[in-house]
Design a protein around this motif. Structure first.
Motif, PDB file in Angstrom:
ATOM      1  N   ALA A  59      48.673  85.242  37.925  1.00 52.35           N
ATOM      2  CA  ALA A  59      48.609  85.834  36.771  1.00 52.35           C
ATOM      3  C   ALA A  59      48.723  85.034  35.413  1.00 52.35           C
ATOM      4  O   ALA A  59      48.192  85.368  34.312  1.00 52.35           O
ATOM      5  N   LEU A  60      49.696  83.934  35.575  1.00 53.51           N
ATOM      6  CA  LEU A  60      50.231  83.518  34.037  1.00 53.51           C
ATOM      7  C   LEU A  60      50.064  82.122  34.203  1.00 53.51           C
ATOM      8  O   LEU A  60      49.778  81.553  32.957  1.00 53.51           O
ATOM      9  N   LEU A  61      50.158  81.171  35.246  1.00 48.94           N
ATOM     10  CA  LEU A  61      49.992  79.870  35.008  1.00 48.94           C
ATOM     11  C   LEU A  61      48.655  79.545  34.417  1.00 48.94           C
ATOM     12  O   LEU A  61      47.735  80.139  34.714  1.00 48.94           O
ATOM     13  N   TYR A  62      48.725  78.450  33.707  1.00 52.92           N
ATOM     14  CA  TYR A  62      47.313  77.582  33.085  1.00 52.92           C
ATOM     15  C   TYR A  62      46.729  78.776  32.144  1.00 52.92           C
ATOM     16  O   TYR A  62      45.536  78.656  31.954  1.00 52.92           O
ATOM     17  N   SER A  63      47.586  79.669  31.463  1.00 51.75           N
ATOM     18  CA  SER A  63      46.982  80.526  30.443  1.00 51.75           C
ATOM     19  C   SER A  63      47.752  80.205  29.280  1.00 51.75           C
ATOM     20  O   SER A  63      48.748  79.217  29.211  1.00 51.75           O
TER      21      SER A  63
END
Ligand SMILES: CCC1=C(C)/C(=C/C2=NC(=C\c3[nH]c(/C=C4\NC(=O)[C@H](C)[C@H]4CC)c(C)c3CCC(=O)O)/C(CCC(=O)O)=C2C)NC1=O
Length: 161
Positions: A59-63
């Motif tokens: 859900a969160l990494l690379y955002s």
């Protein structure tokens, strides 16, 4: 904190009655899933950090959240986020064991939205991460226990929104 048993007993007591059929059915449902709940709690606790890690990856990494200017940027804030997800997983597991969400109101949601708003922690991304934990947990514990855990992940998500 309340659980499935005290919830049913309290509502019968308020009416000054023994447990009626529907109250007894509720209890039966709770007792018959006791083994399932304990087994699920045991595999969740054995895999807690892997569950959180996978949910973060989904859900969160690379955002933008993990880049400069994002709320997870810097090790301190990244760690705070991981810690929060770990709280959500642990308290959802407690609520699943109890068969009642009251512990979430008392120990997790009370004042949380205000804290997040004042620190600029994005609620939408947090809810996405909680929903990712819901999927990861269901694939670990199976559909029945996964559905039961889902009730409490959803409870936190809507309490934050
Ligand atoms: C057991 C009950 C309990 C909860 C729930 C809890 C949450 C909680 N999360 C906090 C911070 C935080 N929470 C996050 C979380 C995130 N940022 C993101 O971008 C992500 C989307 C998200 C993770 C999914 C971050 C980054 C902070 C630090 C914010 C800051 O100090 O700038 C804070 C402020 C104090 C601190 O930094 O420790 C609290 C109180 N504390 C508790 O005692």
């Amino acid at each position: 904190m309340q659980d499935a048993i005290t919830a049913v007993i309290n509502s019968s007591d308020v009416q000054g009655k023994y447990l009626d059929t529907s109250a007894l059915e509720k209890l039966k449902g709770y007792f018959s899933t006791g083994e399932l709940r304990v087994r699920a709690a045991s595999s969740i606790s054995a895999n807690a950090s892997a569950i959180v890690k996978e949910a973060v990856a989904k859900a969160l990494l690379y955002s933008d959240i993990t880049r400069p200017g994002g709320n997870m940027y810097t090790t301190r804030r990244y760690a705070a986020c991981i810690r929060d997800l770990d709280y959500y997983l642990r308290y959802s597991t407690y609520a699943m064991l109890a068969g009642d969400p009251s512990i979430l109101d008392e120990r997790v949601l009370n004042g949380l939205k205000e804290t997040y708003n004042s620190l600029g922690v994005p609620v939408g991304a947090t809810v996405q991460a909680i929903q990712a934990m819901k999927e990861v947990t269901a694939s670990l514990v199976g559909p029945d226990a996964g559905k039961e855990m889902g009730v409490y992940f959803d409870y936190i998500s809507s309490g934050l929104s």
